[in-house]
Design a protein around this motif. Structure first.
Motif, PDB file in Angstrom:
ATOM      1  N   ASP A 273       0.845  -1.189   0.000  1.00  0.00           N
ATOM      2  CA  ASP A 273       0.000   0.000   0.000  1.00  0.00           C
ATOM      3  C   ASP A 273       0.883   1.242   0.000  1.00  0.00           C
ATOM      4  O   ASP A 273       2.113   1.162  -0.102  1.00  0.00           O
ATOM      5  CB  ASP A 273      -0.978  -0.025   1.187  1.00  0.00           C
ATOM      6  N   ASP A 274       0.263   2.408   0.132  1.00  0.00           N
ATOM      7  CA  ASP A 274       1.015   3.662   0.034  1.00  0.00           C
ATOM      8  C   ASP A 274       2.050   3.815   1.141  1.00  0.00           C
ATOM      9  O   ASP A 274       3.013   4.574   0.998  1.00  0.00           O
ATOM     10  CB  ASP A 274       0.052   4.849   0.063  1.00  0.00           C
ATOM     11  N   ASP A 275       1.868   3.100   2.256  1.00  0.00           N
ATOM     12  CA  ASP A 275       2.821   3.157   3.360  1.00  0.00           C
ATOM     13  C   ASP A 275       3.846   2.027   3.306  1.00  0.00           C
ATOM     14  O   ASP A 275       4.659   1.874   4.235  1.00  0.00           O
ATOM     15  CB  ASP A 275       2.074   3.095   4.698  1.00  0.00           C
ATOM     16  N   GLY A 276       3.795   1.214   2.243  1.00  0.00           N
ATOM     17  CA  GLY A 276       4.750   0.121   2.098  1.00  0.00           C
ATOM     18  C   GLY A 276       4.359  -1.160   2.801  1.00  0.00           C
ATOM     19  O   GLY A 276       5.146  -2.113   2.836  1.00  0.00           O
ATOM     20  N   HIS A 277       3.152  -1.209   3.359  1.00  0.00           N
ATOM     21  CA  HIS A 277       2.714  -2.412   4.060  1.00  0.00           C
ATOM     22  C   HIS A 277       2.233  -3.470   3.062  1.00  0.00           C
ATOM     23  O   HIS A 277       1.560  -3.154   2.079  1.00  0.00           O
ATOM     24  CB  HIS A 277       1.601  -2.091   5.052  1.00  0.00           C
TER      25      HIS A 277
END
Length: 234
Positions: free
Chosen positions: A188-192
Motif C-alpha cells: 500500500d502507500d505506506d509500504g505495508h
C-alpha cells in the motif's frame, strides 16, 4: 477459512488439473534451428527468428513466445528463456501417466497471515534453475515480517499486479516440496504488504520435470518451518 481463500484454492485446482493445465506438461523441447519431429508433438517444428513454426499439420502453425495452439488432443506452446525458444507440449493424459492427481495442503491457519514492510531496492543476483541453467535476475526489493517471533525477509520481484517470491523453509524436501512460491499483493502507500503463507503454492516443476523453475535466492531460504499452504503433490 474464509470464502476468498476457498476461491483461491478452487482457482488453483483449475489451473493445475484442467486438461491443459500446469500438470499437463508432457515435454519441453529446446529448438536449435533444425526442422524436425519431437516426441509427443504432432507435425514438424523449427525456429524462425522469434517464432516457432509447425508444419505437416492441418495448416501451418506459427507461435511467438507465450502463444499456444491446440493440435488434436494436445496444446503446443512457445516458451522463451534468455533468447532461446522451446516447444512445450501439454497432454491431458500426462498427469495420470505420471500418477499425480492431488495437492496436499496444510490446514488453514490465520496466524500465518501477517503484515510485512516492502523496501524497494535493486538486488542483482545469480540464479539457477532446476535443470542447471544459470542466469541473473535483478530483484525489486524485500519484504520484512515477523513469524512466530522470528524476523524473516523475502526477496521479491514485482509486476503490475503482485509481488512474487520463491522460498524454502525447514520443511522443504521432507514435509513439503523443495521450495514453494508466494504472490503477496502490491504494497500500500505506506509500504505495508499482507504476507499470507496459507497461499504458498507449489511451483510448476512439482507437477512435471519438464518445467525449469528457478531456485529461491539465498535470502529466501529459512531455517524455520512453514507448515502452510500447498505442501506437496500426491
Amino acid at each position: 477459512m474464509d470464502d476468498a481463500h476457498r476461491r483461491w484454492i478452487a482457482d488453483r485446482e483449475t489451473a493445475v488439473w484442467s486438461p491443459h493445465g500446469i500438470a499437463a506438461l508432457a515435454s519441453t523441447h529446446w529448438l536449435d534451428g533444425g526442422d524436425r519431429t519431437y516426441d509427443g508433438a504432432p507435425g514438424r517444428w523449427r525456429q524462425d527468428g522469434d517464432t516457432i513454426v509447425g508444419t505437416d499439420l492441418p495448416g501451418e502453425v506459427r507461435l511467438a513466445a507465450g502463444e499456444q495452439a491446440q493440435v488434436g488432443d494436445v496444446v503446443v506452446r512457445a516458451h522463451l528463456r534468455d533468447g532461446t525458444l522451446a516447444l512445450r507440449v501439454l497432454d491431458p493424459q500426462a498427469a495420470a501417466q505420471r500418477g499425480v492427481s492431488e495437492i496436499v495442503r496444510a490446514p488453514y491457519d490465520p496466524a500465518l497471515r501477517v503484515t510485512g514492510v516492502f523496501t524497494p531496492i535493486a538486488l542483482p543476483s545469480q540464479t539457477e534453475s532446476v535443470d542447471g541453467f544459470r542466469s541473473s535476475t535483478v530483484y525489486d526489493g524485500t519484504v520484512s515480517f515477523t513469524l512466530a517471533g522470528r524476523d524473516l525477509e523475502l526477496t521479491v520481484t514485482r509486476d503490475d499486479a503482485t509481488l512474487f517470491a520463491a522460498f524454502a523453509d525447514a520443511t522443504s524436501g521432507s514435509e513439503s516440496y523443495a521450495f514453494r512460491f508466494l504472490r503477496p499483493p502490491l504494497p500500500d502507500d505506506d509500504g505495508h504488504v499482507t504476507v499470507d503463507l496459507n497461499r504458498a503454492y507449489l511451483p510448476p516443476c512439482a507437477f512435471s520435470d519438464h518445467y525449469a523453475c528457478v531456485f529461491p535466492p539465498p535470502g529466501n531460504r529459512w531455517s524455520v518451518p512453514v507448515r502452510a499452504g500447498e505442501l506437496r503433490v500426491r
